[in-house]
Scaffold this active site. Structure first.
Site, short mmCIF file in Angstrom:
data_model
loop_
_atom_site.label_atom_id
_atom_site.label_comp_id
_atom_site.label_asym_id
_atom_site.label_seq_id
_atom_site.Cartn_x
_atom_site.Cartn_y
_atom_site.Cartn_z
N HIS A 175 -2.09 -34.71 -3.55
CA HIS A 175 -1.38 -34.25 -2.35
C HIS A 175 -1.32 -32.71 -2.32
CE1 HIS A 175 1.85 -34.61 0.79
NE2 HIS A 175 2.13 -33.41 0.31
N GLU A 176 -0.95 -32.11 -3.44
CA GLU A 176 -0.81 -30.65 -3.48
C GLU A 176 -2.17 -29.95 -3.38
OE1 GLU A 176 2.05 -29.62 -2.88
OE2 GLU A 176 3.07 -31.49 -3.39
N GLN A 186 2.42 -23.68 1.36
CA GLN A 186 3.63 -24.17 1.99
C GLN A 186 4.73 -23.12 2.05
OE1 GLN A 186 3.56 -27.98 -0.48
NE2 GLN A 186 4.53 -28.66 1.44
N GLY A 215 6.69 -31.78 -5.47
CA GLY A 215 5.57 -30.86 -5.56
C GLY A 215 5.65 -29.85 -4.44
N CYS A 231 6.30 -35.16 2.71
CA CYS A 231 5.80 -33.79 2.56
C CYS A 231 6.89 -32.83 3.02
CB CYS A 231 4.52 -33.61 3.39
SG CYS A 231 3.84 -31.94 3.28
N LEU A 232 7.14 -31.81 2.22
CA LEU A 232 8.17 -30.83 2.58
C LEU A 232 7.81 -30.04 3.83
CD1 LEU A 232 9.08 -29.51 -0.99
CD2 LEU A 232 10.32 -31.19 0.42
N HIS A 261 -3.19 -29.57 0.10
CA HIS A 261 -2.62 -28.37 0.73
C HIS A 261 -3.47 -27.14 0.43
CE1 HIS A 261 1.05 -29.73 2.60
NE2 HIS A 261 1.45 -30.35 1.50
#
Length: 164
Positions: free
Chosen positions: A136-137, A51, A46, A94-95, A140
């Site tokens: 999660h997204e 991000q 994701g 997480c990226l 963000h």
């Protein structure tokens, strides 16, 4: 299309709540496609617009990740309408926090409403990894990173590991 640079914590844009997209434009569609390319290249499951430095309510996901058959999804202006009372705790990467895996508690099922790239409003019940990834997204999009979802002790350990 191109792979976009991914912001890393503690970039302040990752702590900023995002504005609604509103109308889906060709620029938003292009951004979504570039976000998918970026997510697959990272590799991840994701990726949210903040991000990549865009403070709009947009995220992409593919719970199969880069390893499985591709099943990309794009969510514009997503809203969680309902969360199941039942939760599960599991590992989340997480990226924007490379190398860090936190144990995070999430609802096992959510009802999500969003707009697709055709401008059609959608509503779906997501469960399991799809529900976890979407939550999660959306975090963000609300200016929340994984570190905000763990207790103080775990956060200190994760921050120390990240800075090392």
């Amino acid at each position: 299309m191109s792979v976009l640079p991914i912001l890393h914590w503690p970039d302040p844009r990752l702590a900023t709540p995002c504005q609604p997209v509103g109308q889906v434009t060709p620029e938003i569609a292009r951004l979504a496609q570039e976000m998918l390319e970026t997510m697959y290249a990272a590799p991840g499951r994701g990726l949210a617009a903040p991000q990549v430095g865009v403070l709009k309510r947009l995220f992409v996901m593919d719970v199969n990740g880069a390893a499985g058959p591709r099943s990309p999804r794009i969510f514009v202006d997503p809203v969680i309408e309902e969360r199941a009372a039942d939760t599960m705790t599991g590992p989340e990467g997480c990226l924007s926090l490379p190398g860090i895996v936190a144990e995070v508690e999430r609802a096992i099922e959510i009802t999500l409403r969003w707009t697709d790239l055709d401008g059609t409003r959608r509503r779906e019940v997501l469960s399991g990894i799809s529900a976890v990834c979407a939550q999660h997204e959306i975090d963000h999009l609300d200016g929340i990173v994984t570190l905000n979802r763990v207790d103080a002790g775990q956060r200190s350990e994760l921050e120390a590991a990240y800075r090392a």
